[in-house]
Enzyme design. Structure first.
Site, PDB file in Angstrom:
ATOM      1  N   ARG A 157       0.943  -0.997  -0.046  1.00 53.66           N
ATOM      2  CA  ARG A 157       0.136  -0.119  -0.172  1.00 53.66           C
ATOM      3  C   ARG A 157       0.913   1.251   0.009  1.00 53.66           C
ATOM      4  NH1 ARG A 157      -2.014  -3.326   4.006  1.00 53.66           N
ATOM      5  NH2 ARG A 157      -4.268  -4.316   3.521  1.00 53.66           N
ATOM      6  N   LYS A 189      -2.245  -2.715   8.221  1.00 52.31           N
ATOM      7  CA  LYS A 189      -3.322  -2.087   8.819  1.00 52.31           C
ATOM      8  C   LYS A 189      -3.389  -2.918  10.434  1.00 52.31           C
ATOM      9  CE  LYS A 189      -6.603  -1.557   5.261  1.00 52.31           C
ATOM     10  NZ  LYS A 189      -7.938  -1.891   4.400  1.00 52.31           N
ATOM     11  N   HIS A 259      -2.862   2.473  -5.624  1.00 55.73           N
ATOM     12  CA  HIS A 259      -3.449   1.038  -5.474  1.00 55.73           C
ATOM     13  C   HIS A 259      -3.654   0.090  -6.716  1.00 55.73           C
ATOM     14  CE1 HIS A 259      -4.709  -0.140  -1.611  1.00 55.73           C
ATOM     15  NE2 HIS A 259      -6.047  -0.903  -2.392  1.00 55.73           N
ATOM     16  N   ARG A 262      -0.957  -2.014  -6.757  1.00 55.02           N
ATOM     17  CA  ARG A 262      -1.149  -3.290  -5.903  1.00 55.02           C
ATOM     18  C   ARG A 262      -2.203  -4.145  -6.565  1.00 55.02           C
ATOM     19  NH1 ARG A 262      -1.255  -4.514  -0.181  1.00 55.02           N
ATOM     20  NH2 ARG A 262      -3.325  -5.265   0.339  1.00 55.02           N
ATOM     21  N   HIS A 285      -3.633  -9.431   3.750  1.00 54.11           N
ATOM     22  CA  HIS A 285      -5.201  -9.626   3.924  1.00 54.11           C
ATOM     23  C   HIS A 285      -5.313 -10.457   5.103  1.00 54.11           C
ATOM     24  CE1 HIS A 285      -6.209  -8.400  -0.437  1.00 54.11           C
ATOM     25  NE2 HIS A 285      -6.104  -7.062   0.261  1.00 54.11           N
ATOM     26  N   TYR A 294      -9.667 -10.876  -6.734  1.00 52.09           N
ATOM     27  CA  TYR A 294      -8.733 -10.742  -7.819  1.00 52.09           C
ATOM     28  C   TYR A 294      -8.813 -12.146  -8.625  1.00 52.09           C
ATOM     29  CZ  TYR A 294      -6.585  -7.088  -5.031  1.00 52.09           C
ATOM     30  OH  TYR A 294      -6.241  -5.888  -4.575  1.00 52.09           O
TER      31      TYR A 294
END
Length: 314
Positions: A157, A189, A259, A262, A285, A294
């Protein structure tokens, strides 16, 4: 034709919105239209008293909107959801005013909009972008190439990339710059850390930047990997700007974002046969479900190739 009881109740709520809540004319007009459709639906079910509406009937109205009818085309999830907002407000008003014992719409969920497939660019377009990022041999050009190579090479990111310190990158100098040896520590995150391999192209670009450009840009004692012209940490906004300029030079769409790289990283990995759980780990993730979007992109690509190539496709 709607019953007098239904009509009175709807008018009472619309008047409440207009007089006491002071909603805009456009909102009032939209709610009037939505509730006219709702009255039409309830009347078709034989419902004449708003106090007798059930949760199943409210949910059925949403399905009715999505399916469409002879007189009305099907509504998109967002439009049906907006109509449900009007219906919820109406029933909540009746319950608060004591005109109904309960609110039958309280537990009815709006329709889920279809997941938007991530936008990925082709490998050729990635290469054009990276070439356009390194125009000249200036410190800024070396930095820009290194940053974009890292974004595409690791799926980081933009916040993770600009948040990197020099110590977070290992094995980019000397013989360790070979593919598979260099790694980067990314903080995602929730401050969750992950180690991601850095390929030879990104490692070489990072090495050129660290050796030849970063000392020129560096301020006193700053640990940041990517620096601006004043020697401070490069901001997300500046990273977006340099990407946009590189995209313009490469003749790529103006909506390209960090992004996008990414998304392209993940899509190209899956196209190359990578396991979705490996891609999940690389992207950071928490759930494989997030990564599986994806796989829809790659299936879409398979469909396109099939449609263009198979003699029975057309």
């Amino acid at each position: 034709m709607a019953s007098a009881a239904l009509t009175r109740a709807v008018r009472a709520w619309l008047t409440h919105l207009d007089v006491e809540r002071g909603v805009s004319a456009n909102t009032l007009k939209a709610y009037t239209r939505d509730l006219a459709r709702y009255q039409e639906y309830l009347t078709g079910l034989g419902v004449s008293d708003p106090r007798g509406v059930t949760e199943a009937q409210v949910g059925g109205f949403v399905s009715y909107l999505r399916a469409g009818s002879q007189d009305h085309p099907p509504l998109a999830a967002s439009s049906a959801g907006r109509s449900l907002v009007a219906v919820r407000g109406f029933h909540r008003f009746l319950a608060l005013e004591g005109e109904a014992d309960a609110d039958p719409s309280a537990e009815v969920s709006p329709p889920t909009p279809p997941a938007r497939l991530p936008k990925a660019i082709s490998i050729d377009e990635v290469e054009r972008l990276l070439e356009a990022a390194s125009v000249g041999d200036t410190p800024a050009a070396l930095r820009d190439r290194a940053l974009l190579e890292l974004l595409y090479g690791t799926g980081a990111r933009i916040s993770e990339a600009v948040g990197l310190d020099l110590d977070d990158v290992d094995g980019i100098l000397g013989e360790a710059g070979a593919a598979g040896d260099a790694v980067v520590r990314l903080r995602g995150k929730g401050d969750k850390e992950r180690l991601v391999p850095v390929g030879s192209y990104a490692a070489s670009a990072l090495a050129a930047y660290v050796v030849r450009a970063r000392p020129v840009l560096a301020g006193a004692g700053t640990p940041a990997l990517f620096l601006n012209q004043r020697g401070g940490r490069l901001s997300r906004q500046s990273a977006w700007t340099l990407l946009r300029h590189a995209a313009e030079r490469a003749g790529l769409p103006g909506h390209l974002t960090p992004h996008t790289l990414r998304h392209s990283f993940a899509t190209h990995l899956l196209d190359g046969g990578a396991d979705v759980r490996v891609v999940q780990e690389l992207l950071g993730h928490a759930s494989v479900t997030t990564t599986q979007i994806y796989t829809q992109v790659t299936i879409q690509r398979l469909r396109e190739v099939w449609a263009q190539s198979h003699p029975r496709a057309r």
